[in-house]
Write a protein that holds these residues in place. Structure first.
Motif, PDB file in Angstrom:
ATOM      1  N   GLN A 267       0.824  -1.207   0.000  1.00  0.00           N
ATOM      2  CA  GLN A 267       0.000   0.000   0.000  1.00  0.00           C
ATOM      3  C   GLN A 267       0.857   1.256   0.000  1.00  0.00           C
ATOM      4  O   GLN A 267       0.550   2.231  -0.685  1.00  0.00           O
ATOM      5  N   ARG A 268       1.942   1.228   0.776  1.00  0.00           N
ATOM      6  CA  ARG A 268       2.810   2.400   0.839  1.00  0.00           C
ATOM      7  C   ARG A 268       3.556   2.613  -0.480  1.00  0.00           C
ATOM      8  O   ARG A 268       3.727   3.752  -0.921  1.00  0.00           O
ATOM      9  N   ILE A 269       4.023   1.526  -1.121  1.00  0.00           N
ATOM     10  CA  ILE A 269       4.679   1.662  -2.420  1.00  0.00           C
ATOM     11  C   ILE A 269       3.694   2.252  -3.430  1.00  0.00           C
ATOM     12  O   ILE A 269       4.030   3.133  -4.225  1.00  0.00           O
ATOM     13  N   ASP A 270       2.464   1.776  -3.391  1.00  0.00           N
ATOM     14  CA  ASP A 270       1.456   2.276  -4.329  1.00  0.00           C
ATOM     15  C   ASP A 270       1.202   3.769  -4.104  1.00  0.00           C
ATOM     16  O   ASP A 270       1.183   4.556  -5.059  1.00  0.00           O
ATOM     17  N   ALA A 271       1.047   4.162  -2.833  1.00  0.00           N
ATOM     18  CA  ALA A 271       0.723   5.557  -2.531  1.00  0.00           C
ATOM     19  C   ALA A 271       1.901   6.494  -2.789  1.00  0.00           C
ATOM     20  O   ALA A 271       1.728   7.593  -3.341  1.00  0.00           O
ATOM     21  N   VAL A 272       3.093   6.059  -2.399  1.00  0.00           N
ATOM     22  CA  VAL A 272       4.259   6.947  -2.459  1.00  0.00           C
ATOM     23  C   VAL A 272       4.879   6.989  -3.860  1.00  0.00           C
ATOM     24  O   VAL A 272       5.317   8.050  -4.313  1.00  0.00           O
ATOM     25  N   VAL A 273       4.891   5.838  -4.547  1.00  0.00           N
ATOM     26  CA  VAL A 273       5.580   5.759  -5.839  1.00  0.00           C
ATOM     27  C   VAL A 273       4.604   5.700  -7.014  1.00  0.00           C
ATOM     28  O   VAL A 273       4.591   6.585  -7.873  1.00  0.00           O
ATOM     29  N   TYR A 274       3.772   4.670  -7.049  1.00  0.00           N
ATOM     30  CA  TYR A 274       3.013   4.408  -8.271  1.00  0.00           C
ATOM     31  C   TYR A 274       1.914   5.420  -8.538  1.00  0.00           C
ATOM     32  O   TYR A 274       1.650   5.755  -9.702  1.00  0.00           O
ATOM     33  N   GLN A 275       1.252   5.923  -7.510  1.00  0.00           N
ATOM     34  CA  GLN A 275       0.224   6.939  -7.762  1.00  0.00           C
ATOM     35  C   GLN A 275       0.840   8.219  -8.307  1.00  0.00           C
ATOM     36  O   GLN A 275       0.263   8.888  -9.173  1.00  0.00           O
ATOM     37  N   ARG A 276       2.028   8.566  -7.814  1.00  0.00           N
ATOM     38  CA  ARG A 276       2.727   9.729  -8.359  1.00  0.00           C
ATOM     39  C   ARG A 276       3.159   9.483  -9.799  1.00  0.00           C
ATOM     40  O   ARG A 276       3.089  10.380 -10.649  1.00  0.00           O
ATOM     41  N   LEU A 277       3.634   8.281 -10.074  1.00  0.00           N
ATOM     42  CA  LEU A 277       4.038   7.944 -11.437  1.00  0.00           C
ATOM     43  C   LEU A 277       2.848   8.008 -12.386  1.00  0.00           C
ATOM     44  O   LEU A 277       2.945   8.545 -13.496  1.00  0.00           O
ATOM     45  N   ASP A 278       1.710   7.454 -11.958  1.00  0.00           N
ATOM     46  CA  ASP A 278       0.513   7.490 -12.791  1.00  0.00           C
ATOM     47  C   ASP A 278       0.105   8.930 -13.091  1.00  0.00           C
ATOM     48  O   ASP A 278      -0.286   9.254 -14.219  1.00  0.00           O
ATOM     49  N   ALA A 279       0.194   9.797 -12.079  1.00  0.00           N
ATOM     50  CA  ALA A 279      -0.161  11.205 -12.290  1.00  0.00           C
ATOM     51  C   ALA A 279       0.795  11.863 -13.283  1.00  0.00           C
ATOM     52  O   ALA A 279       0.370  12.680 -14.115  1.00  0.00           O
ATOM     53  N   LEU A 280       2.069  11.490 -13.228  1.00  0.00           N
ATOM     54  CA  LEU A 280       3.055  12.039 -14.157  1.00  0.00           C
ATOM     55  C   LEU A 280       2.748  11.603 -15.587  1.00  0.00           C
ATOM     56  O   LEU A 280       2.777  12.417 -16.524  1.00  0.00           O
ATOM     57  N   PHE A 281       2.421  10.333 -15.770  1.00  0.00           N
ATOM     58  CA  PHE A 281       2.074   9.850 -17.111  1.00  0.00           C
ATOM     59  C   PHE A 281       0.778  10.495 -17.612  1.00  0.00           C
ATOM     60  O   PHE A 281       0.661  10.833 -18.796  1.00  0.00           O
ATOM     61  N   ARG A 282      -0.199  10.678 -16.733  1.00  0.00           N
ATOM     62  CA  ARG A 282      -1.450  11.326 -17.156  1.00  0.00           C
ATOM     63  C   ARG A 282      -1.188  12.767 -17.594  1.00  0.00           C
ATOM     64  O   ARG A 282      -1.777  13.247 -18.578  1.00  0.00           O
ATOM     65  N   ASP A 283      -0.284  13.434 -16.883  1.00  0.00           N
ATOM     66  CA  ASP A 283       0.043  14.801 -17.256  1.00  0.00           C
ATOM     67  C   ASP A 283       0.718  14.849 -18.617  1.00  0.00           C
ATOM     68  O   ASP A 283       0.408  15.703 -19.455  1.00  0.00           O
ATOM     69  N   GLY A 284       1.642  13.909 -18.860  1.00  0.00           N
ATOM     70  CA  GLY A 284       2.297  13.850 -20.157  1.00  0.00           C
ATOM     71  C   GLY A 284       1.308  13.566 -21.273  1.00  0.00           C
ATOM     72  O   GLY A 284       1.404  14.146 -22.371  1.00  0.00           O
TER      73      GLY A 284
ATOM     74  N   ARG B 146      -1.943  14.275 -21.209  1.00  0.00           N
ATOM     75  CA  ARG B 146      -2.797  15.460 -21.344  1.00  0.00           C
ATOM     76  C   ARG B 146      -2.121  16.530 -22.199  1.00  0.00           C
ATOM     77  O   ARG B 146      -2.788  17.237 -22.970  1.00  0.00           O
ATOM     78  N   ARG B 147      -0.814  16.643 -22.064  1.00  0.00           N
ATOM     79  CA  ARG B 147      -0.049  17.649 -22.812  1.00  0.00           C
ATOM     80  C   ARG B 147       0.325  17.185 -24.218  1.00  0.00           C
ATOM     81  O   ARG B 147       1.001  17.898 -24.957  1.00  0.00           O
ATOM     82  N   GLY B 148      -0.128  15.987 -24.595  1.00  0.00           N
ATOM     83  CA  GLY B 148       0.126  15.487 -25.934  1.00  0.00           C
ATOM     84  C   GLY B 148       1.534  14.987 -26.168  1.00  0.00           C
ATOM     85  O   GLY B 148       1.983  14.903 -27.316  1.00  0.00           O
ATOM     86  N   LEU B 149       2.237  14.632 -25.095  1.00  0.00           N
ATOM     87  CA  LEU B 149       3.629  14.200 -25.218  1.00  0.00           C
ATOM     88  C   LEU B 149       3.769  12.691 -25.390  1.00  0.00           C
ATOM     89  O   LEU B 149       4.857  12.220 -25.745  1.00  0.00           O
ATOM     90  N   LEU B 150       2.721  11.940 -25.106  1.00  0.00           N
ATOM     91  CA  LEU B 150       2.812  10.487 -25.128  1.00  0.00           C
ATOM     92  C   LEU B 150       1.914   9.906 -26.215  1.00  0.00           C
ATOM     93  O   LEU B 150       0.773  10.334 -26.386  1.00  0.00           O
ATOM     94  N   SER B 151       2.439   8.908 -26.908  1.00  0.00           N
ATOM     95  CA  SER B 151       1.651   8.240 -27.937  1.00  0.00           C
ATOM     96  C   SER B 151       0.929   7.016 -27.389  1.00  0.00           C
ATOM     97  O   SER B 151       0.030   6.491 -28.036  1.00  0.00           O
ATOM     98  N   ALA B 152       1.319   6.559 -26.210  1.00  0.00           N
ATOM     99  CA  ALA B 152       0.708   5.376 -25.595  1.00  0.00           C
ATOM    100  C   ALA B 152      -0.174   5.807 -24.432  1.00  0.00           C
ATOM    101  O   ALA B 152       0.070   6.834 -23.796  1.00  0.00           O
ATOM    102  N   PRO B 153      -1.216   5.024 -24.118  1.00  0.00           N
ATOM    103  CA  PRO B 153      -2.083   5.368 -22.982  1.00  0.00           C
ATOM    104  C   PRO B 153      -1.293   5.396 -21.682  1.00  0.00           C
ATOM    105  O   PRO B 153      -0.423   4.536 -21.454  1.00  0.00           O
ATOM    106  N   PRO B 154      -1.547   6.362 -20.821  1.00  0.00           N
ATOM    107  CA  PRO B 154      -0.799   6.439 -19.560  1.00  0.00           C
ATOM    108  C   PRO B 154      -0.987   5.209 -18.684  1.00  0.00           C
ATOM    109  O   PRO B 154      -0.080   4.815 -17.962  1.00  0.00           O
ATOM    110  N   GLU B 155      -2.181   4.583 -18.761  1.00  0.00           N
ATOM    111  CA  GLU B 155      -2.427   3.374 -17.966  1.00  0.00           C
ATOM    112  C   GLU B 155      -1.487   2.243 -18.372  1.00  0.00           C
ATOM    113  O   GLU B 155      -0.981   1.505 -17.531  1.00  0.00           O
ATOM    114  N   LEU B 156      -1.249   2.119 -19.687  1.00  0.00           N
ATOM    115  CA  LEU B 156      -0.350   1.073 -20.180  1.00  0.00           C
ATOM    116  C   LEU B 156       1.083   1.343 -19.726  1.00  0.00           C
ATOM    117  O   LEU B 156       1.781   0.427 -19.261  1.00  0.00           O
ATOM    118  N   LEU B 157       1.523   2.593 -19.840  1.00  0.00           N
ATOM    119  CA  LEU B 157       2.880   2.928 -19.413  1.00  0.00           C
ATOM    120  C   LEU B 157       3.061   2.689 -17.922  1.00  0.00           C
ATOM    121  O   LEU B 157       4.120   2.230 -17.483  1.00  0.00           O
TER     122      LEU B 157
END
Length: 206
Positions: free
Chosen positions: A126-143, A145-156
């Motif tokens: 739970q702590r790894i998910d909250a501290v690392v992966y949720q932040r990573l998911d937010a970073l990919f979603r931001d990328g 949203r800004r049109g920087l990624l060709s792959a879905p953020p969920e897949l990345l």
């Protein structure tokens, strides 16, 4: 009788001493079992004093883990701030290198997959998910949203989670004479090379 170094400390100081010693026992390579008799001897402290601060071994280990993940959280926040105005790929790369290094340092993969009891393993997950992966998911979603990624953020997110967990558990870094963070860097570069849209690396965070 408790030693002078402990008895003269404040209550908060005693708790910190206990956490320091328990962390050394729990987070070092090996079985990772904390024996309270051994802990008390290491501290020069009666077991009843330990129990006054932490009513059972589970609460003590949870406190040890939470303190470690607090340190990881601060490291990741610093990495994010340092790369805030850099290209998106560099932001992801530095975040994951910092995360991989910190998780490897405390043996998080071992903690999550086999060390300790089931309740503690779930707490680590739970702590790894909250501290690392949720932040990573937010970073990919931001990328995305800004049109920087060709792959879905969920897949990345799923691919990168798998790479982190696999490398932390793998013997490959040792066989290749490098660290898990080194291989994670190469993995992230490979993922981002295919995921970033042309020109995406030149864009900086607004």
């Amino acid at each position: 009788m408790e030693t002078e170094k402990v008895s003269q400390g404040s209550e908060q100081g005693r708790a910190e001493l206990i956490l320091d010693a328990a962390g050394r026992l729990f987070l070092t390579p090996g079985p990772g079992r904390v024996n309270l008799d051994e802990l008390a001897r290491d501290l020069g402290m009666a077991k009843k004093t330990i129990y006054r601060h932490f009513p059972d071994k589970h609460s003590l280990m949870t406190a040890v883990l939470d303190r470690q993940f607090g340190a990881i959280e601060r490291t990741l926040a610093a990495a994010a701030e340092e790369t805030r105005d850099r290209p998106f790929g560099e932001q992801v790369r530095q975040f994951l290198i910092a995360a991989g290094g910190e998780l490897g340092r405390i043996g998080a993969a071992q903690l999550a997959t086999g060390r300790g009891d089931a309740v503690l393993r779930r707490h680590v997950e739970q702590r790894i998910d909250a501290v690392v992966y949720q932040r990573l998911d937010a970073l990919f979603r931001d990328g995305h949203r800004r049109g920087l990624l060709s792959a879905p953020p969920e897949l990345l997110g799923e691919i990168t989670r798998g790479a982190v967990e696999r490398l932390l558990n793998s013997a490959l870094p040792r066989e290749l004479g490098c660290t898990a963070a080194d291989l994670l860097r190469a993995t992230v570069d490979t993922i981002l090379h295919g995921a970033l849209r042309p020109g995406g690396e030149s864009e900086v965070t607004s």
